[in-house]
Structures are given as C-alpha cells and as structure tokens.
Scaffold this motif. Structure first.
Motif, PDB file in Angstrom:
ATOM      1  N   TYR A  52      44.576  45.118  38.079  1.00 50.21           N
ATOM      2  CA  TYR A  52      45.678  44.620  37.251  1.00 50.21           C
ATOM      3  C   TYR A  52      46.298  45.771  36.457  1.00 50.21           C
ATOM      4  O   TYR A  52      47.519  45.855  36.327  1.00 50.21           O
ATOM      5  CB  TYR A  52      45.177  43.538  36.296  1.00 50.21           C
ATOM      6  N   VAL A  53      45.454  46.636  35.911  1.00 50.22           N
ATOM      7  CA  VAL A  53      45.947  47.752  35.103  1.00 50.22           C
ATOM      8  C   VAL A  53      46.893  48.636  35.909  1.00 50.22           C
ATOM      9  O   VAL A  53      47.895  49.131  35.386  1.00 50.22           O
ATOM     10  CB  VAL A  53      44.757  48.592  34.573  1.00 50.22           C
ATOM     11  N   HIS A  54      46.591  48.800  37.193  1.00 50.18           N
ATOM     12  CA  HIS A  54      47.375  49.730  38.007  1.00 50.18           C
ATOM     13  C   HIS A  54      48.362  49.026  38.934  1.00 50.18           C
ATOM     14  O   HIS A  54      48.833  49.629  39.904  1.00 50.18           O
ATOM     15  CB  HIS A  54      46.433  50.632  38.812  1.00 50.18           C
ATOM     16  N   SER A  55      48.700  47.776  38.626  1.00 48.13           N
ATOM     17  CA  SER A  55      49.716  47.054  39.403  1.00 48.13           C
ATOM     18  C   SER A  55      51.011  46.990  38.604  1.00 48.13           C
ATOM     19  O   SER A  55      50.996  46.912  37.372  1.00 48.13           O
ATOM     20  CB  SER A  55      49.228  45.642  39.731  1.00 48.13           C
ATOM     21  N   ALA A  56      52.121  46.990  39.307  1.00 42.94           N
ATOM     22  CA  ALA A  56      53.422  47.017  38.639  1.00 42.94           C
ATOM     23  C   ALA A  56      53.764  45.685  37.983  1.00 42.94           C
ATOM     24  O   ALA A  56      54.418  45.639  36.954  1.00 42.94           O
ATOM     25  CB  ALA A  56      54.505  47.397  39.644  1.00 42.94           C
ATOM     26  N   ASN A  57      53.301  44.585  38.591  1.00 39.61           N
ATOM     27  CA  ASN A  57      53.608  43.270  38.047  1.00 39.61           C
ATOM     28  C   ASN A  57      52.506  42.287  38.397  1.00 39.61           C
ATOM     29  O   ASN A  57      51.588  42.604  39.176  1.00 39.61           O
ATOM     30  CB  ASN A  57      54.969  42.772  38.546  1.00 39.61           C
ATOM     31  N   ALA A  61      49.538  42.279  41.319  1.00 34.18           N
ATOM     32  CA  ALA A  61      48.147  42.323  40.873  1.00 34.18           C
ATOM     33  C   ALA A  61      47.316  41.249  41.556  1.00 34.18           C
ATOM     34  O   ALA A  61      46.195  41.502  42.016  1.00 34.18           O
ATOM     35  CB  ALA A  61      48.080  42.153  39.359  1.00 34.18           C
ATOM     36  N   VAL A  62      47.870  40.037  41.635  1.00 33.73           N
ATOM     37  CA  VAL A  62      47.151  38.930  42.281  1.00 33.73           C
ATOM     38  C   VAL A  62      46.886  39.246  43.739  1.00 33.73           C
ATOM     39  O   VAL A  62      45.794  39.001  44.263  1.00 33.73           O
ATOM     40  CB  VAL A  62      47.964  37.621  42.141  1.00 33.73           C
ATOM     41  N   GLU A  63      47.878  39.809  44.415  1.00 30.77           N
ATOM     42  CA  GLU A  63      47.733  40.125  45.840  1.00 30.77           C
ATOM     43  C   GLU A  63      46.761  41.277  46.065  1.00 30.77           C
ATOM     44  O   GLU A  63      45.882  41.205  46.934  1.00 30.77           O
ATOM     45  CB  GLU A  63      49.098  40.468  46.428  1.00 30.77           C
ATOM     46  N   ARG A  64      46.901  42.347  45.277  1.00 29.96           N
ATOM     47  CA  ARG A  64      46.077  43.538  45.483  1.00 29.96           C
ATOM     48  C   ARG A  64      44.628  43.314  45.091  1.00 29.96           C
ATOM     49  O   ARG A  64      43.714  43.935  45.660  1.00 29.96           O
ATOM     50  CB  ARG A  64      46.632  44.726  44.692  1.00 29.96           C
ATOM     51  N   GLN A  65      44.399  42.409  44.116  1.00 28.49           N
ATOM     52  CA  GLN A  65      43.040  42.198  43.638  1.00 28.49           C
ATOM     53  C   GLN A  65      42.092  41.835  44.776  1.00 28.49           C
ATOM     54  O   GLN A  65      41.036  42.445  44.945  1.00 28.49           O
ATOM     55  CB  GLN A  65      43.027  41.078  42.586  1.00 28.49           C
ATOM     56  N   GLN A  66      42.482  40.857  45.582  1.00 33.59           N
ATOM     57  CA  GLN A  66      41.606  40.413  46.663  1.00 33.59           C
ATOM     58  C   GLN A  66      41.417  41.498  47.718  1.00 33.59           C
ATOM     59  O   GLN A  66      40.336  41.626  48.307  1.00 33.59           O
ATOM     60  CB  GLN A  66      42.171  39.134  47.298  1.00 33.59           C
ATOM     61  N   GLN A  67      42.466  42.273  47.966  1.00 34.88           N
ATOM     62  CA  GLN A  67      42.355  43.342  48.956  1.00 34.88           C
ATOM     63  C   GLN A  67      41.356  44.400  48.512  1.00 34.88           C
ATOM     64  O   GLN A  67      40.489  44.833  49.288  1.00 34.88           O
ATOM     65  CB  GLN A  67      43.736  43.976  49.182  1.00 34.88           C
ATOM     66  N   VAL A 161      47.317  44.429  29.503  1.00 36.01           N
ATOM     67  CA  VAL A 161      47.820  44.143  30.842  1.00 36.01           C
ATOM     68  C   VAL A 161      48.823  42.994  30.833  1.00 36.01           C
ATOM     69  O   VAL A 161      49.928  43.103  31.391  1.00 36.01           O
ATOM     70  CB  VAL A 161      46.650  43.820  31.798  1.00 36.01           C
ATOM     71  N   PHE A 162      48.448  41.878  30.206  1.00 35.72           N
ATOM     72  CA  PHE A 162      49.318  40.703  30.282  1.00 35.72           C
ATOM     73  C   PHE A 162      50.575  40.862  29.437  1.00 35.72           C
ATOM     74  O   PHE A 162      51.614  40.277  29.758  1.00 35.72           O
ATOM     75  CB  PHE A 162      48.534  39.448  29.913  1.00 35.72           C
ATOM     76  N   GLN A 163      50.523  41.646  28.374  1.00 34.88           N
ATOM     77  CA  GLN A 163      51.752  41.947  27.634  1.00 34.88           C
ATOM     78  C   GLN A 163      52.712  42.736  28.528  1.00 34.88           C
ATOM     79  O   GLN A 163      53.922  42.477  28.547  1.00 34.88           O
ATOM     80  CB  GLN A 163      51.419  42.740  26.361  1.00 34.88           C
ATOM     81  N   ARG A 164      52.159  43.665  29.298  1.00 33.88           N
ATOM     82  CA  ARG A 164      53.008  44.462  30.198  1.00 33.88           C
ATOM     83  C   ARG A 164      53.595  43.594  31.307  1.00 33.88           C
ATOM     84  O   ARG A 164      54.724  43.813  31.743  1.00 33.88           O
ATOM     85  CB  ARG A 164      52.187  45.612  30.802  1.00 33.88           C
ATOM     86  N   ILE A 319      37.803  52.116  27.771  1.00 31.78           N
ATOM     87  CA  ILE A 319      38.568  50.879  27.652  1.00 31.78           C
ATOM     88  C   ILE A 319      39.915  51.140  28.307  1.00 31.78           C
ATOM     89  O   ILE A 319      40.678  51.999  27.855  1.00 31.78           O
ATOM     90  CB  ILE A 319      38.751  50.468  26.178  1.00 31.78           C
ATOM     91  N   PHE A 320      40.228  50.401  29.371  1.00 34.14           N
ATOM     92  CA  PHE A 320      41.420  50.711  30.157  1.00 34.14           C
ATOM     93  C   PHE A 320      42.630  49.907  29.705  1.00 34.14           C
ATOM     94  O   PHE A 320      43.220  49.134  30.462  1.00 34.14           O
ATOM     95  CB  PHE A 320      41.111  50.527  31.639  1.00 34.14           C
ATOM     96  N   THR A 321      42.981  50.125  28.449  1.00 30.77           N
ATOM     97  CA  THR A 321      44.257  49.653  27.926  1.00 30.77           C
ATOM     98  C   THR A 321      45.313  50.670  28.351  1.00 30.77           C
ATOM     99  O   THR A 321      45.047  51.590  29.111  1.00 30.77           O
ATOM    100  CB  THR A 321      44.177  49.572  26.395  1.00 30.77           C
ATOM    101  N   ASP A 322      46.529  50.504  27.842  1.00 29.91           N
ATOM    102  CA  ASP A 322      47.588  51.486  28.111  1.00 29.91           C
ATOM    103  C   ASP A 322      48.168  51.954  26.783  1.00 29.91           C
ATOM    104  O   ASP A 322      48.922  51.225  26.149  1.00 29.91           O
ATOM    105  CB  ASP A 322      48.675  50.856  28.966  1.00 29.91           C
ATOM    106  N   PRO A 323      47.812  53.177  26.334  1.00 30.27           N
ATOM    107  CA  PRO A 323      46.946  54.140  27.008  1.00 30.27           C
ATOM    108  C   PRO A 323      45.475  53.765  26.860  1.00 30.27           C
ATOM    109  O   PRO A 323      45.126  52.924  26.038  1.00 30.27           O
ATOM    110  CB  PRO A 323      47.255  55.448  26.276  1.00 30.27           C
TER     111      PRO A 323
END
Length: 424
Positions: A52-57, A61-67, A161-164, A319-323
């Motif tokens: 999720y952190v490294h997905s654009a939207n 994120a939902v699609e890439r997570q399972q992969q 993540v969800f704010q972004r 902690i993988f917030t941004d930053p």
C-alpha cells in the motif's frame, strides 16, 4: 514416531526461518501450520502494508497486494519443501496432536504461533464499522472517513497511507505523543507534518464509546495479543504470563516468570526435558518479524549447543509512514530517565544534497553517544530513514564510536551523508 529432530508450531517469519536454518544444519524438521505459510507479516501485516505504501492509489494497492503476497508465499512454500523439512498443514494442539504428545520429553519444540490484533474493552466494540488491520487490508472500497484508534506503528502507517489515497483520517490516542518507541522530538515532528497534510490527531483522548465516532470505518490499532489459546498449553505443563505471552530466557527457551510469584511459570519434568522454546511475537519480547527470524537462529543454535554473536539488545525498527521513521537504541527521554551521561548530535535532511535533489527535505536525525563516545542509538524521520538506521545498527553491534564513524568514507551524494554530518 518417524525420525524428527525438531518440531516447530507455526510457519511465520520465526517458524519458517527456524525450519530452514535447522534443516541447513542437518536436522530433520517437522513444522505445523494450519493457515497460509508466511504468518501475519507476509499475509496480513508488513508486506501487504508496504505494498500500500508503494502504490499510487487504492485500486492499484488492492490489486498489487495479492500479487506480491502470492509471490512471496510461494517463496516460503519453496523453503519448506526442503528434503529435511516436513510441513503438516493442520493445527498443532499439545493435548490432541499425537506427534506432539509423543515428542514431549524427547524432541525439542519451538512455538512460533505469532500474535493477532488486541481489541480494547469498549462496550460497543462489536460495532460493524470496526476492523483490525487484517480486515482493513481486505477492503475493496476506499473508506471516505477512516478513524484510527491507536497511534503506534500500525495506526500511523495506515493513517499516512489512507490519507494519501484520499480518505479523511482521524487518529485517536490516549498518550500525549504518537510512536512511543521513537524519540519524542522525532515523533512530534512527524505528527505535525502529517497534520499539515490533513490528518487529524486527537491526543490524550480515551475512547469510551464507538457510537460517538463519526466515521465509515474504525480501525483498532491498540496492540497485539499472542496466539496461544488454541495450543492447550496446560497439557504440556506450560503457564503463560498474565498477558498470555510465554516467558523465555535469552536462548528463547521457556523459563519461570519470576515477576509475580502468584503467576510463576512452571514446567513439569516431562516438559522441561523436552526443551520447549518460544520465538517471535508469542514471547512478547520484540514484536518484529526480523526479531523473530534472529530468535529462530538463536533457539536452533542453543538446541545444537552452538554459540553466536547475535545482539538482541540492538534491535532496529522502522515505521513506513511518508516520510518514514526509524530507530535503534534508547531515545533521549529514556537516557534521561536512566541517568546515562550522553551527548546528542542532530542532522537535517534539508542540508543534504541528495535530499534536495530528491525534493525530500523534510527530516531530522538524532545520534546519541556515551561518555566514551560510543554510539548508544539513533532516531530519525525522513526519506529512507530506515536505511540510515540500519547502518547505525551495524555500527552499534561493533561498539563503534562517533569518532570512528566520522573517519568512515560515505558516498557523495547520498542520504547516508546525513548520518556522517551528525558526527561534528
């Protein structure tokens, strides 16, 4: 009983690493896992979250997570297909599983069953809007309003993540500051940055009723509890501590809990002879996947009567917030409380050429050293802070001084120069 040199319960980071390492040393290993291999970290925790952190939207994120999870789970399956490892896909229960019953007193056993989200004692906790991190990662529709109860690692990562992604995010925390394991200066600066981006924080606030919360989804991120209740520990003569965790010694072998005599941990003679170990979240020491992996190595080494140089007193975390934020060693408040003579050096991302080029100028680092100039710890937030803290962790494992660090060449231009700049 077929030849088995070691039994492991749970195939998460600690369990599968113990199996892999033991098999590499020539042991015949049997490992039990009733669910997906990889444990919480791979299937429901750090790996999906980082996707999720490294997905654009959100949709990506939902699609890439399972992969990503599927690919990594296949890797763990491959590890557990080693000819020295037998994977049994069922729940292991001390009072019911024949292999465990027969092994007690004869074969070492490692308990590596991990942990799960702990729900607070709120009257209306059954509110249908309530989710843990597991359910949040299963959502296919982005919450318009997300309330997060708890400003620890899980809460802060999901808030960022969800704010972004576009959710309206509110974080409620009983403590005065987020991320209590991180230096308060660092934590405050990170929180203020996230506030500027639109996340609302309600600090020093206790939730009495969920009905009062105006949100579509409520994430409970108030801690973890060990997965021990389904093991029938009593059948093995094992008594957890008051929180449900399994007390262990420095080799991660079960031991007495001497803190409260009324809750003293006891082992019957048969259990004591069997060398039962507990690694990872289930022992409550350091709830980190990389801690579980290293505890696995120590436990197997102890079983094989080998020594190692693993420093469990030096445990980096991120902690993988941004930053992102990261730390190793005590923070400044802890050093003051302990009465340690120390020096604090600071450095900032805005003064670093690579950070300027990356447009990542938000960040700060605090480096602590003792009276002999030896590095005690480092806390930071900023782009790639985890990578910088990892370098400090390595240096601390070798008792490096700040003066020695100052003499080490760092590539220019890199973010690693931020650490070197703190040495003046």
């Amino acid at each position: 009983m077929n030849k088995t040199d070691l039994i492991i319960i749970g195939a998460g980071p600690g369990g599968y690493r113990a199996a892999e390492y033991a098999a590499q040393q020539g042991l015949q290993v049997t490992i039990f896992e009733e669910g997906d291999v990889g444990g919480t970290c791979l299937n429901r925790g750090c790996i999906p979250t980082k996707t999720y952190v490294h997905s654009a939207n959100f949709a990506e994120a939902v699609e890439r997570q399972q992969q990503v999870v599927s690919q990594l789970r296949s890797g763990v399956e491959s590890i557990l297909s080693h000819p020295g490892i037998t994977l049994i896909r069922e729940r292991a229960v001390f009072g019911q599983t024949p292999l465990l019953q027969e092994a007690l007193g004869k074969v070492p056993i490692i308990i590596a069953t991990g942990s799960r989200a702990k729900l607070p004692p709120i009257a209306d906790i059954a509110d249908p809007r309530v989710v843990t991190s597991t359910e949040l990662l299963q959502l296919t529709t982005l919450p318009r309003r997300l309330c997060i109860i708890g400003a620890g690692v899980i809460g802060m990562e999901f808030a960022s993540v969800f704010q972004r992604f576009g959710s309206e995010v509110t974080v409620i925390e009983t403590l005065k500051e987020c991320l209590p394991m991180v230096d308060s200066d660092i934590a405050k600066r990170l929180r203020k940055l996230l506030e500027k981006r639109g996340i609302q924080f309600r600090m020093k606030t206790a939730v009495q009723a969920l009905a009062d919360i105006d949100a579509d989804t409520i994430l409970i991120a108030t801690g973890r509890q060990p997965n021990t209740d389904a093991l029938d520990l009593q059948a093995a003569g094992i008594t957890p501590d008051s929180r449900g965790f399994l007390p262990v010694d420095d080799n991660f072998q079960l031991t007495a809990n001497s803190q409260k005599p009324s809750q003293r941990h006891t082992l019957n003679e048969r259990t004591a002879n069997s060398q039962i170990y507990a690694i990872g979240d289930v022992n409550g020491r350091q709830l980190l996947a990389h801690a579980a992996e290293m505890q696995a190595v120590r436990a197997v080494n102890h079983i094989m009567h080998r020594t190692d140089g693993i420093r469990f007193d030096i445990m980096p975390a991120a902690i993988f917030t941004d930053p992102e934020a990261a730390c190793v060693g005590p923070h400044e408040d802890q050093l003051k409380e302990q009465g340690v003579e120390y020096r604090c050096r600071k450095a900032f991302w805005r003064a670093n050429g690579k950070a300027l080029a990356m447009k990542e100028t938000e960040g700060m680092l605090k480096l602590f050293s003792d009276a002999q100039d030896r590095i005690l710890g480092c806390h930071a937030y900023g782009a790639h802070a985890a990578d910088i803290i990892q370098e400090v962790s390595v240096l601390m494992c070798r008792d490096t001084t700040v003066s020695q660090l100052a003499d080490m060449v760092h590539i220019h231009p890199t973010l690693g120069e931020i650490l070197k700049s703190a040495c003046v």
